[in-house]
Design a protein around this motif. Structure first.
Motif, PDB file in Angstrom:
ATOM      1  N   ASP A 104      59.954  91.590  37.880  1.00  0.00           N
ATOM      2  CA  ASP A 104      59.111  90.414  37.631  1.00  0.00           C
ATOM      3  C   ASP A 104      57.700  90.829  37.228  1.00  0.00           C
ATOM      4  O   ASP A 104      57.104  90.232  36.325  1.00  0.00           O
ATOM      5  N   PHE A 105      57.161  91.827  37.896  1.00  0.00           N
ATOM      6  CA  PHE A 105      55.818  92.308  37.550  1.00  0.00           C
ATOM      7  C   PHE A 105      55.810  92.881  36.135  1.00  0.00           C
ATOM      8  O   PHE A 105      54.875  92.646  35.371  1.00  0.00           O
ATOM      9  N   TRP A 106      56.841  93.636  35.800  1.00  0.00           N
ATOM     10  CA  TRP A 106      56.906  94.238  34.457  1.00  0.00           C
ATOM     11  C   TRP A 106      56.996  93.152  33.395  1.00  0.00           C
ATOM     12  O   TRP A 106      56.305  93.212  32.368  1.00  0.00           O
ATOM     13  N   ARG A 107      57.839  92.157  33.618  1.00  0.00           N
ATOM     14  CA  ARG A 107      58.000  91.078  32.650  1.00  0.00           C
ATOM     15  C   ARG A 107      56.732  90.254  32.495  1.00  0.00           C
ATOM     16  O   ARG A 107      56.468  89.692  31.427  1.00  0.00           O
ATOM     17  N   ALA A 108      55.932  90.209  33.565  1.00  0.00           N
ATOM     18  CA  ALA A 108      54.668  89.469  33.507  1.00  0.00           C
ATOM     19  C   ALA A 108      53.540  90.309  32.935  1.00  0.00           C
ATOM     20  O   ALA A 108      52.395  89.836  32.845  1.00  0.00           O
ATOM     21  N   GLY A 109      53.864  91.545  32.547  1.00  0.00           N
ATOM     22  CA  GLY A 109      52.855  92.426  31.969  1.00  0.00           C
ATOM     23  C   GLY A 109      51.895  93.003  32.987  1.00  0.00           C
ATOM     24  O   GLY A 109      50.796  93.453  32.631  1.00  0.00           O
ATOM     25  N   ARG A 110      52.304  93.026  34.243  1.00  0.00           N
ATOM     26  CA  ARG A 110      51.459  93.534  35.315  1.00  0.00           C
ATOM     27  C   ARG A 110      51.917  94.934  35.724  1.00  0.00           C
ATOM     28  O   ARG A 110      53.115  95.241  35.726  1.00  0.00           O
ATOM     29  N   ALA A 111      50.970  95.781  36.082  1.00  0.00           N
ATOM     30  CA  ALA A 111      51.291  97.144  36.511  1.00  0.00           C
ATOM     31  C   ALA A 111      51.988  97.115  37.864  1.00  0.00           C
ATOM     32  O   ALA A 111      51.663  96.291  38.729  1.00  0.00           O
ATOM     33  N   ARG A 112      52.934  98.007  38.061  1.00  0.00           N
ATOM     34  CA  ARG A 112      53.653  98.063  39.338  1.00  0.00           C
ATOM     35  C   ARG A 112      52.708  98.403  40.484  1.00  0.00           C
ATOM     36  O   ARG A 112      52.973  98.047  41.637  1.00  0.00           O
ATOM     37  N   GLU A 113      51.610  99.087  40.176  1.00  0.00           N
ATOM     38  CA  GLU A 113      50.634  99.431  41.218  1.00  0.00           C
ATOM     39  C   GLU A 113      49.938  98.200  41.788  1.00  0.00           C
ATOM     40  O   GLU A 113      49.259  98.280  42.815  1.00  0.00           O
ATOM     41  N   GLU A 114      50.109  97.054  41.126  1.00  0.00           N
ATOM     42  CA  GLU A 114      49.541  95.805  41.642  1.00  0.00           C
ATOM     43  C   GLU A 114      50.411  95.184  42.734  1.00  0.00           C
ATOM     44  O   GLU A 114      49.978  94.271  43.427  1.00  0.00           O
ATOM     45  N   ILE A 115      51.645  95.668  42.868  1.00  0.00           N
ATOM     46  CA  ILE A 115      52.518  95.158  43.933  1.00  0.00           C
ATOM     47  C   ILE A 115      51.938  95.566  45.282  1.00  0.00           C
ATOM     48  O   ILE A 115      51.626  96.732  45.507  1.00  0.00           O
TER      49      ILE A 115
END
Length: 343
Positions: free
Chosen positions: A232-243
């Motif tokens: 979901d983070f990848w599809r939203a264009g967000r870095a995994r480090e933001e999890i």
């Protein structure tokens, strides 16, 4: 081959090879100073330990089998554990905080979750290597693999007795003992509940204090939820480090609680909050696999190129089918794949 040393009662056999530990031989207490020489005294072990430790770093822990090298653990986690910012931070803080407490309220219990090959066993080995002189081979460390050590439900009562006995004997031998349960989701619920008292808030059980023990549970359960969040983070264009743990922990806990096929769902470990931290291991992407391949080349003393790393990574299966984002095997078979591209 035996070496001999004169004692008060004459000659006494001493093992010719010693490894810096205590040995009880014929009523004598032996302190092994080097790999080839042992000197025997009839002094109490604690006196010899205190004397030897005045010249050695082992006095920092009071037990030369225990090293508690947190600096080394931190370095290894930072250099060799790829793509796991949550696990790296959480494990280091949990272990460091636990070891710094003069008297913990309970044993430290960590539960590692994620797909196969994401680093759960790798980190368990790191912890053993940096907390104990002999790593996983230490007499202070016990590893249990569910389907290997407890394969037959018909023998469950016998397994419960044996497991309690091994935990008790190990803690009697080493106050700071480490217990690793691999494939924990396949453990029978009764086995988990049998060992729950050793991890809970009890001063002692049978006059033995288990509060300095460490329990690690390694499980593939929860992997689906962890992967869905990463995707979901990848599809939203967000870095995994933001999890963050705050975002992921509740979702992971709910999957473990509601999964009917896992021992955690029915055990008291979840209901009574015995597990201190649920540690998520995120799925690994292509560039993480390349880092694992680089480490494997270096470990074997082999030169490598970016092309070689790409070739090793491309040999693995990536999912989901459309995105081909995460390695289905993590880094598990990377070191074996290197052999296929060597000249």
């Amino acid at each position: 081959m035996l070496a001999h040393s004169n004692g008060a009662a004459g000659l006494h056999p001493v093992p010719a090879l010693c490894y810096g530990g205590y040995h009880i031989t014929g009523g004598y207490k032996w302190w092994c100073l080097t790999s080839s020489t042992c000197l025997g005294w009839s002094l109490p072990l604690e006196v010899l330990s205190s004397w030897y430790c005045s010249f050695s770093k082992c006095c920092e822990t009071g037990d030369c089998r225990v090293t508690n090298n947190i600096t080394g653990l931190e370095s290894d986690l930072n250099r060799r554990l790829h793509g796991q910012h949550l696990a790296r931070k959480l494990i280091l803080r949990a272990v460091r905080g636990f070891l710094q407490r003069p008297q913990p309220e309970k044993a430290l219990v960590l539960s590692f979750h994620g797909w196969s090959g994401t680093g759960k066993n790798f980190v368990a080995r790191m912890i053993a290597d940096h907390l104990y002189r002999d790593g996983l081979k230490s007499e202070c460390v016990k590893v249990f693999i569910s389907l290997f050590h407890f394969p037959h439900p018909a023998y469950l009562d016998s397994y419960k007795v044996q497991l309690k006995k091994q935990i008790s004997e190990t803690v009697n031998l080493c106050e700071q003992a480490l217990f690793v349960f691999d494939e924990a989701e396949k453990l029978h619920t009764d086995l988990l509940d049998t060992i729950k008292p050793y991890m809970d808030h009890y001063d002692s059980i049978g006059q033995v204090d288990y509060r300095r023990s460490i329990f690690l549970f390694l499980s593939n359960s929860g992997g689906n939820t962890i992967n869905e969040v990463a995707l979901d983070f990848w599809r939203a264009g967000r870095a995994r480090e933001e999890i963050t743990m705050e975002y992921l922990e509740q979702r992971l806990w709910m999957e473990l609680k509601e999964s009917p096929g896992t021992a955690f769902a029915h055990s008291h470990l979840l209901e009574e909050n015995v597990i201190d931290f649920f540690v998520p291991f995120l799925p690994l992407e292509f560039h993480h696999v390349k880092l694992c391949a680089r480490d494997a080349f270096l470990a074997q003393g082999l030169p490598y190129t970016e092309t070689a790393l790409d070739e090793v990574a491309r040999m693995l299966v990536f999912v989901p089918k459309d995105e081909r984002l995460f390695s289905a095997q993590g880094c598990k078979s990377v070191s074996q794949r290197i052999n296929y591209i060597l000249p």
